[in-house]
Design an enzyme around this catalytic site. Structure first.
Site: not given
Ligand code: NVA
Ligand code: CP
Length: 308
Positions: A137, A265, A140, A293, A110, A225
């Site tokens: 992502h 998500c 997800q 997930r 990540r 989101d």
């Molecule tokens: N769009 C959000 C998704 C979090 C799972 C982010 O990138 O923070």
């Molecule tokens: N939806 C998701 O990726 O959650 P986290 O940021 O908690 O991993």
């Protein structure tokens, strides 16, 4: 003569890295693995296998689902953060990929720039999984597609409406529209459109409709989101203004089909992109979406690590 590409690992950086057939098979397998777990059946094909999990951003669901999933499959997961590894002290990404991939069997990352995970994968001898970048992502979406299939059947030909930012999640929905063959209405304020490089190849499946009420009309899924993603915290106030009017609330849900699902998500900001009345409905699927997930990523790990 053997092809020099034969030994290259499969990666999962984007939904486009798997064929539609592979994705459908993987989702069906996720449902099977979920059933097996719920019935107490032990399945441990990943004995002695290790997944390295590199997190340069925060996570609850992704970390716990991958780590627990590896344990259930008989393997081990290793948490690495830039704060306490050489990744945060400027060691070249290529060197980290070469070294880690000589020791572990799979690497999940990540991070911020998508280009970074691509460079990492290009130098890795083992499969690399995108656990979120600024661009995509895809993990997800495996869970979201599983959740739709479980609750409503095949998503092909259905209408999904994205409300909000043209961000990493929106981009993965655009890729999913191509791979799973559904129609995607995207309601985002001007200036927050999805990236053209993602949208253009999917233009047969996707339509930008600025008015959320119009975009939600007749939808089978409404999905949203957060307005400010990780790394955009300082834009929070500006974004709250820009996205006012892009909230999934009861009026918007009423525009959709009567049996439409709401997806998110998570984490969610109640009172911003979604109201409590929508996300906390008794029949809300978001908690199962989060649970999925784990099941879908177990199917992904099996797909990447158990191929003959
Ligand atoms: N769009 C959000 C998704 C979090 C799972 C982010 O990138 O923070
Ligand atoms: N939806 C998701 O990726 O959650 P986290 O940021 O908690 O991993």
């Amino acid at each position: 003569m053997s092809n020099p590409n034969d030994n290259l690992p499969r990666h999962f950086l984007s939904l486009l890295d798997l064929t539609p057939e592979e994705l459908h098979r993987l989702i069906r397998r996720a449902i099977e693995l979920k059933r097996m777990l719920h019935e107490g059946e032990s399945y441990t094909p990943l004995g002695n296998k290790t997944l390295a999990m590199v997190f340069e951003k925060s996570s609850t669901r992704t970390r716990v689902s991958f780590e627990t999933g590896m344990t259930q499959l008989g393997g081990h997961a290793l948490f690495l953060s830039p704060r306490d590894s050489q990744l945060g002290r400027g060691e070249p990404i290529e060197d980290s990929a070469r070294v880690l991939s000589r020791m572990v069997d799979c690497i999940m990352i990540r991070t911020f720039e998508h280009e970074k995970i691509e460079r990492f994968a290009a130098h890795s001898k083992v499969p690399v999984i995108n656990a979120l970048t600024d661009l995509l992502h895809p993990c997800q979406l495996l869970a979201d597609m599983q959740t739709y299939l479980e609750h409503r059947g095949d998503i092909a030909g259905k209408t999904v409406t994205w409300i909000g930012d043209g961000n990493n999640m929106c981009h993965s929905y655009i890729n999913a529209a191509r791979q799973f063959n559904f129609k995607l209405n995207i309601a985002c304020p001007e200036g927050y459109d999805p990236d053209d490089s993602i949208l253009q190849p999917a233009r047969d499946h996707c339509l930008i409709i600025r008015d959320p009420m119009e975009a939600a009309t007749g939808a089978d899924v409404l999905v949203t989101d957060v307005w400010a993603s990780m790394g955009q915290e300082e834009e929070q106030l500006k974004r709250e203004k820009a996205f006012r009017g892009y909230q999934v609330n009861d009026q918007l849900m009423a525009q959709a089909n009567p049996d439409a699902l709401f997806m998110h998500c998570l984490p969610a900001h109640r009172g911003e992109e979604v109201t409590a009345s929508v996300i906390d409905r008794a029949d809300s699927v978001v908690w199962e979406e989060a649970e999925n997930r784990m099941h879908s990523q177990k199917a992904l790990l099996e797909f990447l690590l158990c191929q003959d």
